[in-house]
Write a protein that holds these residues in place. Sequence first.
Motif, short mmCIF file in Angstrom:
data_model
loop_
_atom_site.label_atom_id
_atom_site.label_comp_id
_atom_site.label_asym_id
_atom_site.label_seq_id
_atom_site.Cartn_x
_atom_site.Cartn_y
_atom_site.Cartn_z
N MET A 8 15.09 36.19 11.15
CA MET A 8 16.31 36.86 11.59
C MET A 8 17.51 36.29 10.84
SD MET A 8 17.77 39.09 13.45
CE MET A 8 16.23 39.59 14.24
N PRO A 9 18.42 37.14 10.35
CA PRO A 9 19.61 36.62 9.67
C PRO A 9 20.46 35.77 10.59
CG PRO A 9 19.36 39.00 9.35
CD PRO A 9 18.38 38.61 10.40
N ASP A 10 21.16 34.81 10.01
CA ASP A 10 22.13 34.02 10.75
C ASP A 10 23.47 34.76 10.65
OD1 ASP A 10 23.84 32.26 11.88
OD2 ASP A 10 23.38 30.56 10.57
N PHE A 11 23.83 35.46 11.71
CA PHE A 11 25.01 36.32 11.68
C PHE A 11 26.32 35.54 11.70
CE2 PHE A 11 21.68 39.12 13.38
CZ PHE A 11 21.81 40.20 12.51
N ARG A 12 26.23 34.19 11.69
CA ARG A 12 27.44 33.38 11.53
C ARG A 12 27.66 33.00 10.08
NH1 ARG A 12 25.39 28.65 15.20
NH2 ARG A 12 23.66 29.11 13.78
N ASN A 13 26.67 33.26 9.24
CA ASN A 13 26.74 32.87 7.84
C ASN A 13 27.62 33.84 7.07
OD1 ASN A 13 25.73 32.95 4.90
ND2 ASN A 13 24.77 31.10 5.69
N CYS A 63 29.71 40.24 18.11
CA CYS A 63 28.73 40.01 19.18
C CYS A 63 27.47 39.34 18.63
CB CYS A 63 28.37 41.33 19.85
SG CYS A 63 29.71 42.09 20.79
N LEU A 64 27.01 39.80 17.47
CA LEU A 64 25.81 39.21 16.87
C LEU A 64 26.06 37.77 16.46
CD1 LEU A 64 24.58 42.20 14.67
CD2 LEU A 64 23.57 41.37 16.80
N ALA A 65 27.29 37.46 16.02
CA ALA A 65 27.62 36.08 15.66
C ALA A 65 27.58 35.17 16.89
CB ALA A 65 28.99 36.03 14.99
N VAL A 66 28.05 35.69 18.02
CA VAL A 66 28.03 34.90 19.26
C VAL A 66 26.61 34.57 19.68
CG1 VAL A 66 28.56 34.97 21.73
CG2 VAL A 66 30.26 35.77 20.06
N PHE A 67 25.71 35.55 19.55
CA PHE A 67 24.32 35.37 19.99
C PHE A 67 23.40 34.88 18.87
CE2 PHE A 67 25.96 38.45 23.09
CZ PHE A 67 25.55 37.85 24.28
N ALA A 68 23.97 34.54 17.71
CA ALA A 68 23.15 34.16 16.56
C ALA A 68 22.17 33.01 16.84
CB ALA A 68 24.04 33.82 15.36
N PRO A 69 22.60 31.92 17.51
CA PRO A 69 21.64 30.83 17.76
C PRO A 69 20.44 31.28 18.58
CG PRO A 69 23.89 30.08 18.12
CD PRO A 69 23.95 31.57 17.96
N GLN A 70 20.68 32.10 19.61
CA GLN A 70 19.57 32.58 20.43
C GLN A 70 18.67 33.53 19.64
OE1 GLN A 70 22.75 32.56 21.40
NE2 GLN A 70 22.70 30.99 23.02
N LEU A 71 19.28 34.40 18.84
CA LEU A 71 18.50 35.36 18.07
C LEU A 71 17.56 34.67 17.09
CD1 LEU A 71 21.26 38.04 17.32
CD2 LEU A 71 19.34 38.26 18.90
N ARG A 72 18.00 33.55 16.50
CA ARG A 72 17.18 32.86 15.52
C ARG A 72 16.15 31.94 16.16
NH1 ARG A 72 18.54 33.02 10.39
NH2 ARG A 72 17.99 30.85 9.90
N SER A 73 16.31 31.66 17.45
CA SER A 73 15.34 30.81 18.14
C SER A 73 14.24 31.63 18.82
CB SER A 73 16.05 29.95 19.19
OG SER A 73 16.64 30.75 20.21
N TRP A 74 14.47 32.92 19.03
CA TRP A 74 13.47 33.77 19.69
C TRP A 74 12.45 34.28 18.68
CZ3 TRP A 74 17.54 37.19 22.63
CH2 TRP A 74 18.07 36.44 23.70
N PHE A 76 10.63 37.00 16.38
CA PHE A 76 11.33 38.00 15.58
C PHE A 76 11.43 39.35 16.27
CE2 PHE A 76 11.33 41.31 12.25
CZ PHE A 76 12.52 40.97 11.62
N ASN A 77 10.34 39.86 16.84
CA ASN A 77 10.37 41.18 17.49
C ASN A 77 11.35 41.22 18.66
OD1 ASN A 77 8.47 42.15 15.69
ND2 ASN A 77 6.74 41.69 17.02
N ARG A 78 11.37 40.15 19.41
CA ARG A 78 12.31 40.08 20.52
C ARG A 78 13.75 40.07 20.01
NH1 ARG A 78 12.56 35.05 24.85
NH2 ARG A 78 14.31 35.82 26.11
N SER A 79 13.99 39.33 18.93
CA SER A 79 15.34 39.26 18.36
C SER A 79 15.78 40.61 17.81
CB SER A 79 15.38 38.20 17.25
OG SER A 79 15.07 36.92 17.76
#
Length: 342
Positions: A8-13, A63-74, A76-79
């Motif tokens: 998953m991309p890091d949307f804070r990058n 919004c994706l930047a805020v949730f970026a840490p969770q998205l990258r820890s889940w 891939f399909n869930r993210s």
Amino acid sequence: MEQNTPLMPDFRNFGVIFRALILVHLGMLLYVVAAIRDWSEWSGRLTDAAFWVEPILMGAMACLAVFAPQLRSWPFNRSVAMVYAIVLLWTVLVFRGFSSLLFIDLQPHLGQMLVLVLMGTTFMLWHYQLWLKTLSPRLAEARLVALQARIRPHFFFNSLNAVLSLIRSQPKLAEHLLQNLSELFRVAMGTQSSLSTLQREVELARGYLEIEKVRLGERLHVEWHIEKMPAKASIPPLILQPLLENAVYHGIEPSIETGTIHINIFQSRNEVHIDIRNPIIDTAVQRIGNGMAQDNVRERLLLYFDAEANLSIQRGNDYYQIHIVLPYRELKNEQTVAPIFS
């Protein structure tokens, strides 16, 4: 690097955000070009499209930047499901907000916008996976170059000779240097698909310079300025050593005079800064380099941190300095390495 599973991309990058903005605006431009019947409609259609796209795009990226840490820890399909949910929910909220503000029923256009948003999100995620696959052979090539250039044969054999000369007179020092040398080769020949800590890299660099100090004697002087160093900051493995080897090879070894290598590492806000400075010797005996170590470091900084990290060079009358800037990301457990792009 083997990418067995999608990431998953890091949307804070900054690099991820920049490419997403470019892709979406390019898609918007193509959509407008395909939809117009007369070029006189060009500016009006583009303005209308931007009126809808910009708030959806900027809000969704925030919004994706805020949730970026969770998205990258889940997983891939869930993210991916969560990314679609966030983008679609924000699109619906924007449409309802505009409907209330403009007193216009926008419901008939919502379905078309949701389809376009889904297509844009899918293309963005696909492009990121394609980007990673494109970088995979570049990382393999960078690793090969690193193995060839990081530890030069002359250094290895000279270091062994220096250790052998100390075995009888200073056995404890000889044992210590052998441990440094073996650790250096262990890391160099190991995997580089993980991040190390800055403290670990400094320890490895110190071990390398101790070996060079025995070999070069009083010609080599090192000054460390690491009082403000963030010890647990994450960094690609063996970033410091090849640059220090270059500093020794070009700035110290060819000269008969004492030369000083300055290493300054500190944190400024959310960035880690690394400065390595070595003297410039007489051009008559100066060695010509091919920039292999610097190119390798640049390559790995790009692979791990995208556009958030960079390496720059400053050359003065009597010094040569490399300046590295990378984002501050802490590894919680000093003994644990983090996977690439995490």
